[in-house]
Design a protein around this motif. Structure first.
Motif, PDB file in Angstrom:
ATOM      1  N   LYS A 160       0.687  -1.355  -0.087  1.00 24.87           N
ATOM      2  CA  LYS A 160       0.626   0.316  -0.264  1.00 24.87           C
ATOM      3  C   LYS A 160       0.819   0.642   0.375  1.00 24.87           C
ATOM      4  O   LYS A 160       0.613   2.190  -0.550  1.00 24.87           O
ATOM      5  CB  LYS A 160      -0.483   0.121   0.874  1.00 24.87           C
ATOM      6  CG  LYS A 160      -1.454   0.548   1.431  1.00 24.87           C
ATOM      7  CD  LYS A 160      -3.090   1.068  -0.097  1.00 24.87           C
ATOM      8  CE  LYS A 160      -3.804   1.775   0.481  1.00 24.87           C
ATOM      9  NZ  LYS A 160      -6.203   1.269   0.161  1.00 24.87           N
ATOM     10  N   ARG A 163       2.244   2.460  -3.464  1.00 24.12           N
ATOM     11  CA  ARG A 163       1.346   2.612  -4.108  1.00 24.12           C
ATOM     12  C   ARG A 163       1.278   4.618  -4.404  1.00 24.12           C
ATOM     13  O   ARG A 163       0.825   5.003  -4.770  1.00 24.12           O
ATOM     14  CB  ARG A 163      -0.300   2.268  -4.011  1.00 24.12           C
ATOM     15  CG  ARG A 163      -0.639   1.212  -4.551  1.00 24.12           C
ATOM     16  CD  ARG A 163      -1.795   0.685  -4.101  1.00 24.12           C
ATOM     17  NE  ARG A 163      -2.828   1.898  -4.621  1.00 24.12           N
ATOM     18  CZ  ARG A 163      -3.774   2.144  -4.196  1.00 24.12           C
ATOM     19  NH1 ARG A 163      -4.050   2.122  -2.929  1.00 24.12           N
ATOM     20  NH2 ARG A 163      -4.511   3.597  -4.978  1.00 24.12           N
ATOM     21  N   SER A 185       7.279   1.414  -6.001  1.00 20.94           N
ATOM     22  CA  SER A 185       6.654   2.548  -6.848  1.00 20.94           C
ATOM     23  C   SER A 185       6.642   3.023  -7.684  1.00 20.94           C
ATOM     24  O   SER A 185       7.830   3.260  -8.572  1.00 20.94           O
ATOM     25  CB  SER A 185       7.413   3.762  -4.886  1.00 20.94           C
ATOM     26  OG  SER A 185       8.542   3.694  -5.780  1.00 20.94           O
TER      27      SER A 185
END
Length: 193
Positions: A160, A163, A185
């Motif tokens: 998460k 992102r 990323s």
């Protein structure tokens, strides 16, 4: 909108509809029960969990080994995603029909359930303000603190984080000196083979 983005949107709407305001309020078993989906735990030998569906009710079976970490919460959220998103799926049938199982694995439904689970357990509107310390210093220690706050695995939290971070970061899972998978990323330019 892509199917995985729609799945994440549904989970975000669910969090909003339930009035959840803090990570501590994300009681995944209670959220499942709110949808008439109940959870039980037992040893499973070849998977971490599955969903059994009946008329208007569901049962999520979670492997007892998953209880050794926070992964059990992701398993429940993932299976709840199947229950909410994929009304046509009967996993009891999938477990007993090899042809159906092959279609299911390649259909994209797993990615949708994962997106739903990630957004349900790590909702953007709660996650983004709290990732500030990890964003200042993207270390395992800071990601671990964030994972502890949300009661999620380090892996789910790091995925998460990737992102949203503005840093060039990569998460690599290797076993026996071989990369099994990686995620980066958008700012991470080198390609990892």
């Amino acid at each position: 909108m892509h199917a995985t983005a729609l799945a994440a949107t549904r989970a975000g709407e669910l969090v909003d509809d339930l009035g959840i305001e803090a990570p501590e309020d994300l009681d995944i078993e209670l959220i499942a029960a709110h949808h008439d989906v109940f959870v039980t735990y037992r040893p499973l030998h070849d998977h971490e969990g599955h969903l059994l569906r009946g008329p208007g009710v569901g049962l999520i079976v979670v492997d007892t080994d998953a209880l050794e970490s926070c992964k059990w919460r992701f398993v429940i959220a993932h299976e709840l995603g199947h229950y909410i998103l994929h009304e046509e799926i009967d996993q009891f049938h999938l477990c007993t029909n090899a042809e159906a199982h092959g279609w299911y694995r390649s259909s994209g439904l797993e990615a949708q359930a994962n997106a739903f689970a990630s957004q349900l357990l790590l909702p953007d509107r709660l996650f983004l303000p709290l990732m500030k310390d990890a964003e200042e210093d993207p270390s395992i220690d800071n990601l671990s603190l964030l994972a502890h706050r949300f009661r999620t695995s380090l892996t789910a939290t790091a995925l998460k984080f990737l992102r949203f971070t503005e840093h060039a970061c990569a998460l690599v899972y290797s076993r026996r000196g071989r990369i099994e998978w990686c995620s980066t990323s958008p700012q991470f330019v080198p390609r990892i083979k």
